[in-house]
Write an enzyme that holds these catalytic residues in place. Structure first.
Site, PDB file in Angstrom:
ATOM      1  N   LYS A  16      28.097   5.723 -38.692  1.00  0.00           N
ATOM      2  CA  LYS A  16      26.762   5.159 -38.926  1.00  0.00           C
ATOM      3  C   LYS A  16      25.817   5.443 -37.759  1.00  0.00           C
ATOM      4  CE  LYS A  16      28.535   1.282 -41.674  1.00  0.00           C
ATOM      5  NZ  LYS A  16      28.573   2.032 -42.924  1.00  0.00           N
ATOM      6  N   SER A  17      26.320   6.091 -36.700  1.00  0.00           N
ATOM      7  CA  SER A  17      25.478   6.310 -35.520  1.00  0.00           C
ATOM      8  C   SER A  17      24.208   7.110 -35.829  1.00  0.00           C
ATOM      9  CB  SER A  17      26.284   7.000 -34.418  1.00  0.00           C
ATOM     10  OG  SER A  17      27.260   6.107 -33.946  1.00  0.00           O
ATOM     11  N   LYS A  66      37.319   9.636 -26.713  1.00  0.00           N
ATOM     12  CA  LYS A  66      36.711   8.871 -25.613  1.00  0.00           C
ATOM     13  C   LYS A  66      37.404   9.100 -24.271  1.00  0.00           C
ATOM     14  CE  LYS A  66      34.846   5.190 -28.528  1.00  0.00           C
ATOM     15  NZ  LYS A  66      34.766   3.746 -28.767  1.00  0.00           N
ATOM     16  N   ASN A  87      31.946   6.518 -24.104  1.00  0.00           N
ATOM     17  CA  ASN A  87      31.395   6.665 -25.457  1.00  0.00           C
ATOM     18  C   ASN A  87      29.974   7.225 -25.445  1.00  0.00           C
ATOM     19  OD1 ASN A  87      29.822   4.478 -24.681  1.00  0.00           O
ATOM     20  ND2 ASN A  87      29.978   3.454 -26.658  1.00  0.00           N
ATOM     21  N   ALA A 128      45.872  -4.029 -26.480  1.00  0.00           N
ATOM     22  CA  ALA A 128      45.849  -3.513 -25.101  1.00  0.00           C
ATOM     23  C   ALA A 128      45.639  -2.010 -25.098  1.00  0.00           C
ATOM     24  CB  ALA A 128      47.152  -3.887 -24.393  1.00  0.00           C
ATOM     25  N   GLY A 129      45.043  -1.488 -26.168  1.00  0.00           N
ATOM     26  CA  GLY A 129      44.720  -0.061 -26.232  1.00  0.00           C
ATOM     27  C   GLY A 129      43.323   0.185 -25.687  1.00  0.00           C
ATOM     28  N   TYR A 217      34.933  -3.289 -38.724  1.00  0.00           N
ATOM     29  CA  TYR A 217      34.031  -3.715 -39.784  1.00  0.00           C
ATOM     30  C   TYR A 217      34.287  -2.786 -40.957  1.00  0.00           C
ATOM     31  CZ  TYR A 217      31.511   0.412 -38.473  1.00  0.00           C
ATOM     32  OH  TYR A 217      31.217   1.718 -38.202  1.00  0.00           O
TER      33      TYR A 217
HETATM   34  P1  ATR Z   1      42.664   1.816 -29.713  1.00  0.00           P
HETATM   35  O1  ATR Z   1      42.147   2.914 -28.843  1.00  0.00           O
HETATM   36  O2  ATR Z   1      41.948   1.682 -31.026  1.00  0.00           O
HETATM   37  O3  ATR Z   1      42.753   0.518 -28.999  1.00  0.00           O
HETATM   38  P2  ATR Z   1      45.509   2.259 -29.432  1.00  0.00           P
HETATM   39  O4  ATR Z   1      45.400   2.635 -28.002  1.00  0.00           O
HETATM   40  O5  ATR Z   1      46.427   3.033 -30.332  1.00  0.00           O
HETATM   41  O6  ATR Z   1      44.109   2.309 -30.175  1.00  0.00           O
HETATM   42  O7  ATR Z   1      45.894   0.710 -29.470  1.00  0.00           O
HETATM   43  C1  ATR Z   1      46.099   0.020 -30.675  1.00  0.00           C
HETATM   44  C2  ATR Z   1      46.319  -1.431 -30.344  1.00  0.00           C
HETATM   45  O8  ATR Z   1      46.492  -2.171 -31.560  1.00  0.00           O
HETATM   46  C3  ATR Z   1      47.550  -1.702 -29.498  1.00  0.00           C
HETATM   47  O9  ATR Z   1      47.302  -2.823 -28.673  1.00  0.00           O
HETATM   48  C4  ATR Z   1      48.606  -2.026 -30.563  1.00  0.00           C
HETATM   49  O10 ATR Z   1      49.674  -2.811 -30.082  1.00  0.00           O
HETATM   50  P3  ATR Z   1      50.939  -2.083 -29.328  1.00  0.00           P
HETATM   51  O11 ATR Z   1      50.430  -1.651 -27.988  1.00  0.00           O
HETATM   52  O12 ATR Z   1      51.939  -3.175 -29.203  1.00  0.00           O
HETATM   53  O13 ATR Z   1      51.343  -0.964 -30.219  1.00  0.00           O
HETATM   54  C5  ATR Z   1      47.759  -2.840 -31.499  1.00  0.00           C
HETATM   55  N1  ATR Z   1      48.260  -2.939 -32.882  1.00  0.00           N
HETATM   56  C6  ATR Z   1      48.262  -1.986 -33.836  1.00  0.00           C
HETATM   57  N2  ATR Z   1      48.741  -2.474 -34.997  1.00  0.00           N
HETATM   58  C7  ATR Z   1      49.071  -3.771 -34.775  1.00  0.00           C
HETATM   59  C8  ATR Z   1      49.623  -4.816 -35.573  1.00  0.00           C
HETATM   60  N3  ATR Z   1      49.941  -4.634 -36.864  1.00  0.00           N
HETATM   61  N4  ATR Z   1      49.816  -6.024 -34.997  1.00  0.00           N
HETATM   62  C9  ATR Z   1      49.497  -6.231 -33.701  1.00  0.00           C
HETATM   63  N5  ATR Z   1      48.969  -5.285 -32.892  1.00  0.00           N
HETATM   64  C10 ATR Z   1      48.763  -4.066 -33.419  1.00  0.00           C
END
Ligand code: ATR
Length: 272
Positions: A16-17, A66, A87, A128-129, A217
């Site tokens: 949507k940017s 990113k 970003n 924590a991603g 969203y």
């Molecule tokens: P992003 O850059 O979008 O943050 P990412 O680095 O792949 O993507 O991180 C995805 C995050 O969603 C992680 O914190 C992941 O938890 P894990 O580190 O334990 O894998 C979390 N995540 C993904 N699916 C999940 C679920 N069904 N329940 C809880 N946490 C989830």
């Protein structure tokens, strides 16, 4: 001549940017055009070079580039350095400057659009991603009582705690350890909603008057927001406001002009 910008991602079809920045440009009478570019998965740097070669002034960067944008930038704002991700790129004669406006977009949406005061609040950040990491510094800058980062793999949450504890009171946790705790604001920065899943939150975690915020969203309510409503959260919000606010902060970074976001949020909601 109009100044050029673009968003680079893969996939990029649904971004949507371009619409958001075109509305900002109309509203503020800025002479600019904004495109979308789908870079090959190994072609991010080449796309940036092509944009620079045609004299573009900057770019937004989205999934999955990113971190590559972070590595590519010649210099970084403090918030981008701590986020470990970029970003927004600004092309200058001296090189490429990288910023990260995701966190300030989230905080602006919560504090200004939703009218939720962050100071002295108990905040839970799930995930924590990259998405979580990008918002921690601006959240801490808003002076909450404390911020707990919960993640399925608690080691990743502990690493973020180590990195950010100079900036505020941060704790790390897994989901089971949250049992018995309550929060005023719970933010879902996991990618669980993409898979229609819910992080394993214990019951009773929402305090009265709490805000549940899903950074995702899209169509319909996410599993997290449905859960929050069923658990008595009084306020629920998806990430559309954050999307528009991060764009406004990028627009300001490029043009030193601050667009009014409210009409754009309304337009996007109406189009959803
Ligand atoms: P992003 O850059 O979008 O943050 P990412 O680095 O792949 O993507 O991180 C995805 C995050 O969603 C992680 O914190 C992941 O938890 P894990 O580190 O334990 O894998 C979390 N995540 C993904 N699916 C999940 C679920 N069904 N329940 C809880 N946490 C989830």
């Amino acid at each position: 001549m109009s100044q050029r910008y673009a968003v680079i991602g893969n996939p990029i079809k649904h971004s949507k940017s371009p619409l958001i920045h075109t509305l900002f440009a109309q509203e503020t009478a800025q002479d600019m055009v904004y495109d979308r570019i789908e870079a090959a998965l190994d072609g991010f740097a080449a796309s940036v070079q092509q944009l620079q070669a045609i004299g573009a002034a900057g770019a937004n960067v989205t999934v999955p580039f990113k971190e590559q944008a972070f590595a590519l930038a010649d210099w970084l704002t403090e918030r981008a350095r701590l986020a470990g991700a970029v970003n927004t790129l600004k092309f200058t004669e001296m090189g490429v400057e990288g910023d990260n406006t995701d966190g300030v977009g989230l905080v602006t949406d919560i504090s200004q659009n939703l009218g939720f005061e962050l100071a002295h609040k108990r905040i839970l950040l799930m995930g924590a991603g990259g998405a979580a990491r990008g918002v921690i510094l601006p959240l801490l800058a808003a002076q909450p009582s404390f911020l707990v980062i919960a993640n399925r793999s608690p080691q990743r949450a502990h690493e973020l705690k180590q990195q950010f504890q100079p900036y505020g009171i941060v704790e790390a946790s897994d989901y089971a350890q949250l049992s018995g705790m309550q929060f005023d604001l719970i933010i879902n920065a996991t990618s669980a909603s993409l898979a229609d899943q819910l992080p394993p939150l214990p019951l009773g975690i929402f305090s009265p008057k709490s805000l549940a915020y899903d950074m995702m969203y899209g169509k319909g309510e996410t599993p997290f927001l449905s859960f929050a409503r069923s658990q008595g959260a009084t306020h629920c919000a998806d990430g559309l406001g954050m999307l528009v606010e991060q764009a406004a902060a990028a627009f300001y970074f490029w043009r030193q002009v601050r667009p009014d976001t409210a009409p754009v949020i309304t337009a996007l909601r109406a189009a959803a």
